[in-house]
Design an enzyme around this catalytic site. Structure first.
Site, PDB file in Angstrom:
ATOM      1  N   TYR A 144       0.861  -1.187   0.000  1.00 45.37           N
ATOM      2  CA  TYR A 144       0.000   0.000   0.000  1.00 45.37           C
ATOM      3  C   TYR A 144       0.895   1.233   0.000  1.00 45.37           C
ATOM      4  CZ  TYR A 144      -3.530   3.366   1.667  1.00 45.37           C
ATOM      5  OH  TYR A 144      -4.380   4.446   1.806  1.00 45.37           O
ATOM      6  N   ASP A 239       9.347   2.827  -0.557  1.00 40.77           N
ATOM      7  CA  ASP A 239       8.300   3.508   0.208  1.00 40.77           C
ATOM      8  C   ASP A 239       8.588   3.249   1.688  1.00 40.77           C
ATOM      9  OD1 ASP A 239       4.628   3.304   0.376  1.00 40.77           O
ATOM     10  OD2 ASP A 239       6.146   4.244   1.664  1.00 40.77           O
ATOM     11  N   LYS A 267       4.488   9.487   8.566  1.00 39.31           N
ATOM     12  CA  LYS A 267       4.407   8.973   9.940  1.00 39.31           C
ATOM     13  C   LYS A 267       5.468   9.581  10.869  1.00 39.31           C
ATOM     14  CE  LYS A 267       2.303   4.799   8.065  1.00 39.31           C
ATOM     15  NZ  LYS A 267       0.901   4.830   8.507  1.00 39.31           N
TER      16      LYS A 267
HETATM   17  P1  KE4 Z   1      -0.835   8.310   4.417  1.00 39.66           P
HETATM   18  O1  KE4 Z   1      -1.346   8.987   3.178  1.00 39.66           O
HETATM   19  O2  KE4 Z   1      -1.904   7.477   5.104  1.00 39.66           O
HETATM   20  O3  KE4 Z   1      -0.105   9.256   5.360  1.00 39.66           O
HETATM   21  O4  KE4 Z   1       0.327   7.273   3.955  1.00 39.66           O
HETATM   22  C1  KE4 Z   1       0.014   6.303   2.995  1.00 39.66           C
HETATM   23  C2  KE4 Z   1       0.990   5.152   3.136  1.00 39.66           C
HETATM   24  C3  KE4 Z   1       2.018   5.033   2.224  1.00 39.66           C
HETATM   25  N1  KE4 Z   1       2.917   4.026   2.317  1.00 39.66           N
HETATM   26  C4  KE4 Z   1       2.842   3.114   3.312  1.00 39.66           C
HETATM   27  C5  KE4 Z   1       3.861   2.023   3.375  1.00 39.66           C
HETATM   28  C6  KE4 Z   1       1.810   3.196   4.281  1.00 39.66           C
HETATM   29  O5  KE4 Z   1       1.743   2.270   5.258  1.00 39.66           O
HETATM   30  C7  KE4 Z   1       0.867   4.234   4.200  1.00 39.66           C
HETATM   31  C8  KE4 Z   1      -0.274   4.377   5.194  1.00 39.66           C
HETATM   32  N2  KE4 Z   1      -0.360   3.367   6.181  1.00 39.66           N
HETATM   33  C9  KE4 Z   1      -1.696   3.102   6.671  1.00 39.66           C
HETATM   34  C10 KE4 Z   1      -1.599   1.933   7.659  1.00 39.66           C
HETATM   35  N3  KE4 Z   1      -1.416   0.707   6.994  1.00 39.66           N
HETATM   36  C11 KE4 Z   1      -2.328   4.319   7.278  1.00 39.66           C
HETATM   37  C12 KE4 Z   1      -3.553   4.058   8.101  1.00 39.66           C
HETATM   38  C13 KE4 Z   1      -4.791   4.536   7.427  1.00 39.66           C
HETATM   39  O6  KE4 Z   1      -4.945   4.314   6.196  1.00 39.66           O
HETATM   40  O7  KE4 Z   1      -5.614   5.134   8.152  1.00 39.66           O
END
Ligand code: KE4
Length: 429
Positions: A144, A239, A267
Site C-alpha cells: 500500500y 516507500d 508517519k
Molecule cells: P498516508 O497517506 O496514510 O499518510 O500514507 C500512505 C501510506 C504510504 N505508504 C505506506 C507504506 C503506508 O503504510 C501508508 C499508510 N499506512 C496506513 C496503515 N497501513 C495508514 C492508516 C490509514 O490508512 O488510516
C-alpha cells in the site's frame, strides 16, 4: 456496555462523516463491532471515551514511536503555534528538518516535504516518470502506497479488507500503467520487465512490507530488484512511510544495505502531525519545480507546526539511537511471549517480525506475500482482536496491518499483553 459512549459518538459521526471515520481502517469493518473513540493518550496508553485504559500497539499507525504526547514534541508545537501557524512563505525550520533528515538517511541529497505518505508516494512516482521519460510503474500485490489512483491496484492495508482491491474511480487509463508483481517473487518481476522493455519508469516497494501484515523481504529478492533496476535504467523507489525512522535512523536502506533511487517518508517524520516527504540524490530532485519541469506543490507543505513536531521527533531519535535497539528487544520479547501461548494452545499461527514491526497470522503456512497473508483465518483474527481489546489491549483492527510498538511501552505492559492472550487463547481454538 463497555463502549456505550463510543457507540453514541459513532452513530453521530456516521450522520456527518462517510462511515463515521476519516480513514476507513478505523471503522473496524474487518473485525466488526463499534470503533473505539479515544479521548486522549499519554505514553503507551490510550484513554477512550468510556473511561477504559488501553495499551496501544498502533501508535497512530506508526508516527508516535516515542509514545503519545511526547513532551519535547508537545512543547515545540505549542511554542511554534504562538508565533503563527502557517505563512505560505519559506521558513528556517523547513531547512533545519531537511538538513537533519538528509544527515540521518543514506543516499539522499535533497528532500521535499508534503502532507501525507500518499502525497509523498504519488509525487515520487511523478518525479520518476518525469526524470526517466517513461510511463509504467511496477508495484507489488498487497503493498500500500496511499490512496493515489496509480496505487489502488491490488493495494494492501484498508483497501484489501473491502475485498475489492481495485477501487471504483480508478480509470483503465491509469490502471494500464501500473504493473503488478508478487512480493518475494523475482520471476514475476522478470516477466514484467520482459513484456514492457524500455517502458518502466520505476519499481515502488515497501522494503519491509507492513500492509499485508508484516512481510519480510528475502535477501535474494530485494537485492535482485536493485540489480534489475540498475541494469534496466529503472528507478527503485523505497516507500519508507512505515520503515523510515522506525527500523533505524537510516530506515530500510540502512538495515537492508540497499541504496534506493527515491525514498518516501511519512508517519514518524511528522512526529504525529501531517508530514510526508520524498527524497533522492540531487540529480533527480533538481528535476522538481521550481528548478525543474516536474510540478508538485502544496499550501501547507512544510507547515511550521508540523515541521516543529517532526524536528523535535527526529532530534530525539538522532540523539538516542539506542531507542531502535530498545524497540527491537521489546518486539522480540512480545514475539516470544505470544508465540509460546499460541503454541501451547495448539493454535496454528505465524508471527512475522522485523525491527519493531510485527504481525500475527492465523495460518499454518509461512506468510511471504499477499496470497499467503490472505489465507489467514479471519474469524480467529476477529476473536483475537476483540478478545485482546476486552483485556485492554489495542491492536490493529485488521489482519492486513503491522503492529507499531512505541518505546513508551514497558516490559510490564508487554507481560500484560501476553497474559491477555493467555486468558483468551481457549476461545481461539
Ligand atoms: P498516508 O497517506 O496514510 O499518510 O500514507 C500512505 C501510506 C504510504 N505508504 C505506506 C507504506 C503506508 O503504510 C501508508 C499508510 N499506512 C496506513 C496503515 N497501513 C495508514 C492508516 C490509514 O490508512 O488510516
Amino acid at each position: 456496555m463497555k463502549y456505550q459512549r463510543s457507540s453514541v459518538l459513532f452513530k453521530e459521526a456516521q450522520r456527518y462523516i462517510p462511515g463515521g471515520v476519516n480513514s476507513p481502517v478505523r471503522a473496524f469493518k474487518a473485525v466488526g463491532g463499534t470503533p473505539v473513540f479515544v479521548k486522549e493518550a499519554k505514553g503507551a496508553y490510550l484513554y477512550d471515551e468510556d473511561g477504559n485504559t488501553l495499551i496501544d500497539y498502533i501508535s497512530s499507525w506508526g508516527p508516535l514511536i516515542l509514545g503519545h504526547a511526547y513532551e519535547p514534541v508537545i512543547e515545540a508545537v505549542i511554542d511554534k503555534a504562538r508565533k503563527g501557524t502557517s505563512f505560505g512563505m519559506p521558513t528556517e525550520i523547513e531547512t533545519e528538518l531537511a538538513k537533519l533528515a538528509v544527515s540521518m538517511v543514506p543516499n539522499i541529497d535533497k528532500i521535499r516535504f508534503v502532507n501525507s505518505g500518499t502525497e509523498a508516494c504519488m509525487s515520487a512516482i511523478r518525479l520518476a516518470r518525469g526524470f526517466t521519460g517513461k510511463d509504467k510503474i511496477i508495484k507489488f500485490a498487497g503493498c500500500y502506497h496511499g490512496h493515489a489512483d496509480a496505487f489502488l491496484i491490488q493495494a494492501g492495508s484498508g483497501a484489501v479488507t473491502f475485498g475489492s482491491p481495485n477501487s471504483p474511480g480508478v480509470t483503465e487509463g491509469t490502471a494500464k500503467d501500473t504493473l503488478l508483481a508478487t512480493y518475494n517473487d523475482l520471476d514475476s518481476v522478470d516477466a514484467l520487465l520482459k513484456a514492457n522493455k524500455g517502458d518502466i519508469a520505476a519499481v515502488i516497494i515497501e522494503p519491509v512490507a507492513g500492509n499485508m501484515g508484516c512481510i519480510i523481504p528475502e535477501d535474494s529478492f530485494i537485492h535482485g530488484l536493485r540489480e534489475r533496476c540498475t541494469s534496466e535504467n529503472i528507478l527503485l523507489v523505497f516507500d519508507e512511510v512505515m520503515t523510515g525512522f522506525r527500523l533505524g535512523a537510516g530506515g530500510a536502506q540502512e538495515v537492508l544495505g540497499i541504496k534506493a533511487d527515491l525514498v518516501t517518508f511519512g508517519k514518524v517524520i511528522g512526529g504525529g502531525l501531517p508530514v510526508g516527504a520524498f527524497a533522492a540524490r540531487k540529480e533527480i530532485m533538481d528535476h522538481l519545480a521550481p528548478d525543474g519541469p516536474v510540478y508538485q506543490a502544496g499550501t501547507l507543505s512544510g507547515n511550521p507546526l508540523a515541521m516543529s513536531a517532526g524536528l523535535a521527533m527526529l532530534k530525539a531519535l538522532d540523539k538516542q539511537p539506542e531507542v531502535f535497539q530498545s524497540l527491537e528487544k521489546k518486539t522480540r520479547y512480545l514475539h516470544e511471549g505470544l508465540k509460546k501461548v499460541l503454541t501451547d494452545h495448539g493454535i496454528p499461527h505465524q508471527i512475522n517480525r522485523f525491527g519493531s514491526m510485527i504481525s500475527v497470522h492465523f495460518t499454518k503456512e509461512p506468510v511471504t506475500d499477499f496470497e499467503s497473508a490472505a489465507k489467514g483465518n479471519n474469524e480467529t483474527f476477529k476473536k483475537y482482536f476483540h478478545g485482546m481489546l476486552d483485556q485492554g489491549i489495542y491492536l490493529p483492527p485488521s489482519a492486513f496491518e503491522s503492529y507499531f510498538l512505541n518505546d513508551a511501552l514497558s516490559y510490564e505492559d508487554i507481560d500484560k499483553t501476553i497474559e491477555a492472550l493467555q486468558t483468551i487463547a481457549p476461545e481461539l481454538k
